[in-house]
Motif scaffolding. Structure first.
Motif, PDB file in Angstrom:
ATOM      1  N   ALA A 116       0.837  -1.206   0.000  1.00 40.17           N
ATOM      2  CA  ALA A 116       0.000   0.000   0.000  1.00 40.17           C
ATOM      3  C   ALA A 116       0.871   1.255   0.000  1.00 40.17           C
ATOM      4  O   ALA A 116       0.616   2.215  -0.745  1.00 40.17           O
ATOM      5  CB  ALA A 116      -0.934  -0.004   1.211  1.00 40.17           C
ATOM      6  N   GLY A 117       1.928   1.223   0.800  1.00 36.94           N
ATOM      7  CA  GLY A 117       2.853   2.358   0.845  1.00 36.94           C
ATOM      8  C   GLY A 117       3.507   2.600  -0.507  1.00 36.94           C
ATOM      9  O   GLY A 117       3.675   3.748  -0.940  1.00 36.94           O
ATOM     10  N   ALA A 118       3.851   1.523  -1.195  1.00 36.62           N
ATOM     11  CA  ALA A 118       4.497   1.662  -2.499  1.00 36.62           C
ATOM     12  C   ALA A 118       3.528   2.235  -3.529  1.00 36.62           C
ATOM     13  O   ALA A 118       3.944   2.999  -4.411  1.00 36.62           O
ATOM     14  CB  ALA A 118       5.045   0.303  -2.951  1.00 36.62           C
ATOM     15  N   ILE A 119       2.251   1.865  -3.437  1.00 37.88           N
ATOM     16  CA  ILE A 119       1.262   2.465  -4.355  1.00 37.88           C
ATOM     17  C   ILE A 119       1.232   3.976  -4.141  1.00 37.88           C
ATOM     18  O   ILE A 119       1.232   4.758  -5.100  1.00 37.88           O
ATOM     19  CB  ILE A 119      -0.146   1.855  -4.128  1.00 37.88           C
ATOM     20  N   ARG A 120       1.254   4.404  -2.875  1.00 33.97           N
ATOM     21  CA  ARG A 120       1.263   5.842  -2.583  1.00 33.97           C
ATOM     22  C   ARG A 120       2.544   6.490  -3.098  1.00 33.97           C
ATOM     23  O   ARG A 120       2.519   7.530  -3.739  1.00 33.97           O
ATOM     24  CB  ARG A 120       1.191   6.074  -1.068  1.00 33.97           C
ATOM     25  N   ALA A 121       3.690   5.831  -2.815  1.00 34.45           N
ATOM     26  CA  ALA A 121       4.982   6.423  -3.169  1.00 34.45           C
ATOM     27  C   ALA A 121       5.147   6.543  -4.684  1.00 34.45           C
ATOM     28  O   ALA A 121       5.833   7.439  -5.178  1.00 34.45           O
ATOM     29  CB  ALA A 121       6.119   5.578  -2.582  1.00 34.45           C
ATOM     30  N   GLU A 122       4.517   5.628  -5.421  1.00 36.90           N
ATOM     31  CA  GLU A 122       4.697   5.631  -6.873  1.00 36.90           C
ATOM     32  C   GLU A 122       3.443   6.140  -7.590  1.00 36.90           C
ATOM     33  O   GLU A 122       3.207   5.806  -8.766  1.00 36.90           O
ATOM     34  CB  GLU A 122       5.082   4.220  -7.337  1.00 36.90           C
ATOM     35  N   ALA A 123       2.665   6.958  -6.883  1.00 35.46           N
ATOM     36  CA  ALA A 123       1.405   7.444  -7.458  1.00 35.46           C
ATOM     37  C   ALA A 123       1.647   8.195  -8.769  1.00 35.46           C
ATOM     38  O   ALA A 123       0.865   8.055  -9.724  1.00 35.46           O
ATOM     39  CB  ALA A 123       0.674   8.339  -6.458  1.00 35.46           C
ATOM     40  N   GLY A 124       2.719   8.954  -8.843  1.00 37.98           N
ATOM     41  CA  GLY A 124       3.002   9.717 -10.057  1.00 37.98           C
ATOM     42  C   GLY A 124       3.153   8.812 -11.269  1.00 37.98           C
ATOM     43  O   GLY A 124       2.506   9.006 -12.307  1.00 37.98           O
ATOM     44  N   GLU A 125       3.986   7.769 -11.132  1.00 41.26           N
ATOM     45  CA  GLU A 125       4.195   6.826 -12.240  1.00 41.26           C
ATOM     46  C   GLU A 125       2.885   6.124 -12.602  1.00 41.26           C
ATOM     47  O   GLU A 125       2.595   5.886 -13.789  1.00 41.26           O
ATOM     48  CB  GLU A 125       5.246   5.764 -11.859  1.00 41.26           C
ATOM     49  N   ILE A 126       2.116   5.750 -11.583  1.00 41.10           N
ATOM     50  CA  ILE A 126       0.867   5.011 -11.858  1.00 41.10           C
ATOM     51  C   ILE A 126      -0.116   5.913 -12.606  1.00 41.10           C
ATOM     52  O   ILE A 126      -0.734   5.495 -13.594  1.00 41.10           O
ATOM     53  CB  ILE A 126       0.256   4.486 -10.536  1.00 41.10           C
TER      54      ILE A 126
ATOM     55  N   ALA B 235       4.488  -1.545  -8.372  1.00 42.63           N
ATOM     56  CA  ALA B 235       4.616  -0.901  -7.059  1.00 42.63           C
ATOM     57  C   ALA B 235       4.358  -1.911  -5.944  1.00 42.63           C
ATOM     58  O   ALA B 235       5.135  -2.020  -4.979  1.00 42.63           O
ATOM     59  CB  ALA B 235       3.634   0.264  -6.962  1.00 42.63           C
ATOM     60  N   MET B 236       3.295  -2.686  -6.093  1.00 46.33           N
ATOM     61  CA  MET B 236       2.962  -3.651  -5.038  1.00 46.33           C
ATOM     62  C   MET B 236       4.082  -4.667  -4.837  1.00 46.33           C
ATOM     63  O   MET B 236       4.416  -5.022  -3.711  1.00 46.33           O
ATOM     64  CB  MET B 236       1.645  -4.377  -5.361  1.00 46.33           C
ATOM     65  N   VAL B 237       4.644  -5.155  -5.936  1.00 43.11           N
ATOM     66  CA  VAL B 237       5.713  -6.153  -5.825  1.00 43.11           C
ATOM     67  C   VAL B 237       6.931  -5.546  -5.126  1.00 43.11           C
ATOM     68  O   VAL B 237       7.570  -6.202  -4.297  1.00 43.11           O
ATOM     69  CB  VAL B 237       6.079  -6.728  -7.210  1.00 43.11           C
ATOM     70  N   ARG B 238       7.228  -4.274  -5.435  1.00 41.19           N
ATOM     71  CA  ARG B 238       8.349  -3.640  -4.726  1.00 41.19           C
ATOM     72  C   ARG B 238       8.066  -3.593  -3.227  1.00 41.19           C
ATOM     73  O   ARG B 238       8.948  -3.845  -2.407  1.00 41.19           O
ATOM     74  CB  ARG B 238       8.620  -2.239  -5.286  1.00 41.19           C
ATOM     75  N   GLY B 239       6.836  -3.298  -2.859  1.00 47.34           N
ATOM     76  CA  GLY B 239       6.471  -3.280  -1.436  1.00 47.34           C
ATOM     77  C   GLY B 239       6.580  -4.663  -0.807  1.00 47.34           C
ATOM     78  O   GLY B 239       7.181  -4.836   0.260  1.00 47.34           O
ATOM     79  N   LEU B 240       6.020  -5.658  -1.487  1.00 43.14           N
ATOM     80  CA  LEU B 240       6.022  -7.028  -0.937  1.00 43.14           C
ATOM     81  C   LEU B 240       7.434  -7.546  -0.738  1.00 43.14           C
ATOM     82  O   LEU B 240       7.759  -8.119   0.309  1.00 43.14           O
ATOM     83  CB  LEU B 240       5.283  -7.986  -1.887  1.00 43.14           C
ATOM     84  N   THR B 241       8.294  -7.346  -1.759  1.00 40.02           N
ATOM     85  CA  THR B 241       9.651  -7.897  -1.661  1.00 40.02           C
ATOM     86  C   THR B 241      10.466  -7.143  -0.618  1.00 40.02           C
ATOM     87  O   THR B 241      11.263  -7.748   0.098  1.00 40.02           O
ATOM     88  CB  THR B 241      10.366  -7.874  -3.022  1.00 40.02           C
ATOM     89  N   ALA B 242      10.232  -5.827  -0.495  1.00 40.69           N
ATOM     90  CA  ALA B 242      10.928  -5.063   0.545  1.00 40.69           C
ATOM     91  C   ALA B 242      10.575  -5.610   1.929  1.00 40.69           C
ATOM     92  O   ALA B 242      11.382  -5.572   2.854  1.00 40.69           O
ATOM     93  CB  ALA B 242      10.562  -3.582   0.446  1.00 40.69           C
TER      94      ALA B 242
ATOM     95  N   GLY C 218       9.995  -8.734   2.455  1.00 41.61           N
ATOM     96  CA  GLY C 218      10.464 -10.117   2.565  1.00 41.61           C
ATOM     97  C   GLY C 218       9.531 -11.173   1.996  1.00 41.61           C
ATOM     98  O   GLY C 218       9.789 -12.367   2.132  1.00 41.61           O
ATOM     99  N   LEU C 219       8.460 -10.749   1.334  1.00 40.88           N
ATOM    100  CA  LEU C 219       7.573 -11.746   0.710  1.00 40.88           C
ATOM    101  C   LEU C 219       8.063 -12.054  -0.708  1.00 40.88           C
ATOM    102  O   LEU C 219       8.757 -11.250  -1.318  1.00 40.88           O
ATOM    103  CB  LEU C 219       6.134 -11.220   0.665  1.00 40.88           C
ATOM    104  N   PRO C 220       7.692 -13.230  -1.243  1.00 42.69           N
ATOM    105  CA  PRO C 220       8.176 -13.575  -2.588  1.00 42.69           C
ATOM    106  C   PRO C 220       7.588 -12.654  -3.662  1.00 42.69           C
ATOM    107  O   PRO C 220       6.406 -12.308  -3.610  1.00 42.69           O
ATOM    108  CB  PRO C 220       7.695 -15.014  -2.784  1.00 42.69           C
ATOM    109  N   ALA C 221       8.414 -12.295  -4.632  1.00 43.64           N
ATOM    110  CA  ALA C 221       7.957 -11.441  -5.736  1.00 43.64           C
ATOM    111  C   ALA C 221       6.832 -12.098  -6.513  1.00 43.64           C
ATOM    112  O   ALA C 221       5.967 -11.426  -7.075  1.00 43.64           O
ATOM    113  CB  ALA C 221       9.131 -11.141  -6.673  1.00 43.64           C
TER     114      ALA C 221
END
Lengths: 413, 413
Positions: free
Chosen positions: A31-41, A157-164, A166-169
Motif C-alpha cells: 500500500a505504501g508503495a502504491i502511494r509512493a509511486e502514485a506519479g508513475e501510476i 509498485a505492489m511487488v516492490r512493497g512485498l519484496t521489501a 520479505g515476501l516472494p515477488a
C-alpha cells in the motif's frame, strides 16, 4: 505462461507457511508503495486513457478506466484495510476426540493459486491481489487490455512493497502480455498450477470463463434479484425497502429486478408500490394486474421475468401467495439474492428455507448483498455456485482446510 | 437421460425441504425393503455372477461382485446407520449481527443432485444412495455393467421403501441402461441437473471422470501415502504404526506406500523397520542406504517414489531431516494422507502445518483415513481436491450452505 504457473505454485508454498504478521507487513508495504509511486501510476493510466479515448471508448467505460489521485489513495487504503483483517489461515474451525483418543482438528489452509481475470478497472489489481494474498494464496492477475499500463504500474509498485517486506515477488504476478491466448491458458489451469479462477467483469466475460474453465470458478453470471411483498407486509417498510433495493444503485448485482406482490395484499400494496417506483423515475413492466394500476406501466413479456436490467427498470407481477412467489423465483431466478417483506414470521421462515439462493433476506434491502456489508471486510466477488464459496467471497472464503490428526501411537484394528 | 436429470432436480427441491424425521423414516423403510426382498436381490446377483464367471472375470473382481445373505444384511444395516446420523441440513454453523441490526446466519443446505458412478460392487447402490439422501440430495446412480441386475434389484427395493414412507420415487434413481454413453451424459451434467459427480472405483475410472467431467468431482486419484519416521520417534511406536499403516490392509487408499527415515535417526530406526517389514512378508524397495540393511531389499527406481502399490510392497528412503521429508512428500505425494512419527512436538507441528495434504497425522496409523474412523458415520469417498469437500466425504460434506439475513426494515445508505 507456463513459467508463471510454476512460479505461482512455488510462491504459494511459501505463502502458506508465512506468519500473519509478515503478510500484514507485506500488504502495508505494498500500500505504501502504491502511494509512493502514485506519479508513475497516474502517468501510466493517462497513457491507457488517451489510447482508449482515441479508439472511441464510451463515457462510462472511460470512467471505470480512469484513475485519479483520490481513487488511487482509496486503492492503497483498501489494501491497508485488507492487511488489517484477521488472518483466516491456521484457524481451527472444529476439534473433536475419538473414543480411541485420536484428536482431530479441521484447520483452514490457503486455496493455493488464484487466477483473477478482469476488465477495465485497474484498481482490481490492488484489491484482488491484496485479498488473495491475505488468505495465503499466490495470485495470477490478468487485467483488461485497456488498462494494461495502469495495471502494470500498480502491480510493479505492489511487488516492490512485498519484496521489501520479505515476501516472494511471485506472490502477486501480472500476466505480462495483452495476448488473448493467455486467458485460455489460465482457464486450462496452467498445467495444474491454478486452483480457482475468479472473473471480475461483465456477463460475457463470466459466461466465457464459466463455459471454458477446466478449474473451479467463483462467480455469478447474473443477479436476477426478487423482492416479494407478502400480504403480511408493513406498507411503509415495503415502500422503503423496495425503493432502496431497486434504485439505490441500479447497476450492482444485488439490485432488485423483479417485484412480486401477494394477490391477497394487492389492494393494500400494489398501487402505492407501483406509483412510488414510477414517480421515482423507474420504468415498470407489469402483468395485467399491474398495468391496471397506472397507464405508465408497460406490458411485461415472458422475457422480462428473466432479465437482469441493471438499470431503472423493474418487472412486476401479482402472484397467488407465498408458494407461487417461491415457485416463480425458483423457476426464473439466478440463485443470487432474494427477499421477502412481511411481518408474518412463519411466512418469512418458509421463504428463507425454501428459496434456494446464496442469500435470502427478510425485511431488508437486497443491496446488502456485499462482502463489506456482511462484515467480511472486502470481497473478490459474489458466487452463486453450490461448491465451496457461495455468496460474498472474502478472505475466509479464499481458503480451504485440512484435517490434523494427533495420536499417541494408535493403530487401526 | 434428460428425463432422469430433470426428475432428479424436481426430487431435490422436495428433499431439500423434507424434515429430518421423514428422511430417517424413508431410509429405514428402504433398509427394511432390502431385507424383505433379499431373495429377489440374491437371485439377480446370481445372474450377474454367472455372466461374469462365464466371461472370465478374475477371482478378486468376482468376490467384489458377489452378494451373500450376510453382505446384504450388512448393506441394510448400513442404510439404517445412515438413517440414524444427525441431519446436517438446516444446521446454523455461524450467526452474527451487524452494527445496523441485521442478523446473518450461515445455514447448511443440500448440494442438490449428486451423480455417483461406480464399478462392480453392488452394495454401493445402497450405501451411496442412502448417504446422499440423508443430506437432502437427489442422487443418480450409474452402477457397473457387471452388477447391472444386482444394482437394479437393490434400487427397486429401496425405492419401494422410500415411496411407502412418502418420499419421492426420484430421490434415488438408477440409470436404466448399460449404454456407456450414459456416463458421458452424466459427466456433462445432464443439462445443468447434476451438481457434483462422485466416482467410486479404480484409478482409470477416477481419471476418466476427473478429465471429462464438466461439473465438480469429489474424488482422489490415488493415495500416495507417506510415513516419516523422525529422529525423535519412539521405536516401538514406529514399528507398530508402520506395520499397521502398510500391512493392515494393503488395498485401501490410506495404506502407506512410502517410508521416509530421518538420517539422524537411521542408526536406531532403519534396520528394525526394514527387517520388520521384510519378515512380515512385505517387499521393500529402497535407496542405497536401505539396501545396505538387508540383501532382501530391492533397489528403488525414481518410479517407485510415485507408485501407489496397493499391495505388500513399500518404497523406503533415508532423508536429511524433517525439511527434506516434507519436500519429498510435496514433490512426490498425492495430497491424500501423510504421517509423522516423533515424540518431538515442534517437529510434529511443523510437519502438520507444512504438509499440504487433506489429512496429516501425528503418531497414528494412516489407515485411520476413513469417514467411519473420523466419526462421520460413513463416507462416500475421500477427496483430495481443495474445493468444498476434502478428506472423508460424509453426510455433512454432501451439503452446501446459504446465508439467511433477517432485518427489521434496514436499507443500505
Amino acid at each position: 505462461m507456463a513459467g508463471i504457473g510454476s512460479r505461482a505454485r512455488a510462491a504459494a508454498r511459501i505463502l502458506a507457511n508465512t506468519p500473519a504478521a509478515a503478510k500484514e507487513a507485506g500488504l502495508k508495504a505494498a500500500a505504501g508503495a502504491i502511494r509512493a509511486e502514485a506519479g508513475e501510476i497516474l502517468d501510466a493510466n493517462a497513457q491507457d486513457v488517451a489510447a482508449a479515448r482515441a479508439s472511441g471508448m464510451g463515457a462510462s467505460m472511460l470512467d471505470r478506466l480512469t484513475l485519479t489521485p483520490e481513487r488511487l489513495e482509496a486503492a492503497a487504503r483498501g489494501v491497508e484495510e485488507i492487511a488489517e483483517l484477521p488472518d483466516p489461515v491456521g484457524k481451527v474451525t472444529e476439534r473433536w476426540e475419538r473414543p480411541n483418543g485420536l484428536v482431530l482438528e479441521r484447520v483452514r489452509t490457503p486455496l493455493g493459486v488464484v487466477g483473477v481475470i478482469y476488465e477495465s478497472r485497474p484498481n482490481v489489481t490492488a484489491d484482488a491481489g491484496g485479498l488473495c494474498l491475505k488468505a495465503g494464496n499466490a495470485v495470477i492477475l490478468r487485467g483488461g487490455s485497456d488498462s494494461f499500463y495502469s495495471s502494470r504500474a500498480i502491480h510493479a509498485a505492489m511487488v516492490r512493497g512485498l519484496t521489501a517486506a520479505g515476501l516472494p515477488a511471485d506472490a502477486i504476478q501480472l500476466v505480462p502480455t495483452r495476448d488473448r491466448a493467455a486467458v485460455g491458458e489460465m482457464l486450462a489451469g496452467l498445467g495444474g498450477n491454478v486452483d480457482v479462477i475468479v472473473p471480475r467483469g461483465g456477463k460475457s466475460l463470466v459466461a466465457r470463463v464459466q463455459s471454458e474453465a477446466r478449474v473451479p470458478v467463483f462467480a455469478h453470471l447474473e443477479g436476477l434479484v426478487h423482492v416479494y411483498v407478502d400480504k403480511g407486509a408493513d406498507l411503509d417498510k415495503a415502500l422503503t425497502i423496495v425503493r432502496n433495493a431497486k434504485l439505490r444503485r441500479t447497476s450492482i448485482c444485488g439490485a432488485a429486478e423483479t417485484l412480486l406482490i401477494d394477490r391477497a395484499g394487492a389492494g393494500t400494496f400494489l398501487a402505492p408500490l407501483v406509483t412510488m417506483l414510477l414517480d421515482a423515475g423507474c420504468e415498470v413492466r407489469g402483468d395485467a394486474d399491474v398495468q391496471a394500476v397506472d397507464p405508465r406501466v408497460l406490458p411485461a413479456t415472458e422475457e422480462d421475468w428473466r432479465t437482469e436490467y441493471l438499470d431503472a427498470v423493474i418487472a412486476a407481477k401479482v402472484v397467488d401467495g407465498l408458494a407461487a412467489a417461491i415457485d416463480h423465483i425458483e423457476t426464473h431466478g439466478s440463485h443470487h439474492t432474494d427477499a421477502i417483506i412481511t411481518e408474518d414470521q412463519a411466512a418469512a421462515d418458509t421463504f428463507l428455507a425454501e428459496v434456494d439462493s446464496a442469500i435470502v433476506v427478510h425485511n431488508a434491502s437486497t443491496q446488502f448483498a456485499d462482502g463489506g456489508e456482511f462484515g467480511f471486510g472486502g470481497e473478490i466477488g459474489i458466487a452463486t455456485g453450490r461448491m465451496h464459496a457461495r455468496g460474498p467471497v472474502g478472505a475466509e472464503q479464499l481458503t480451504s482446510f485440512k484435517y490434523r490428526v494427533r495420536g499417541t501411537g494408535q493403530i487401526r484394528p
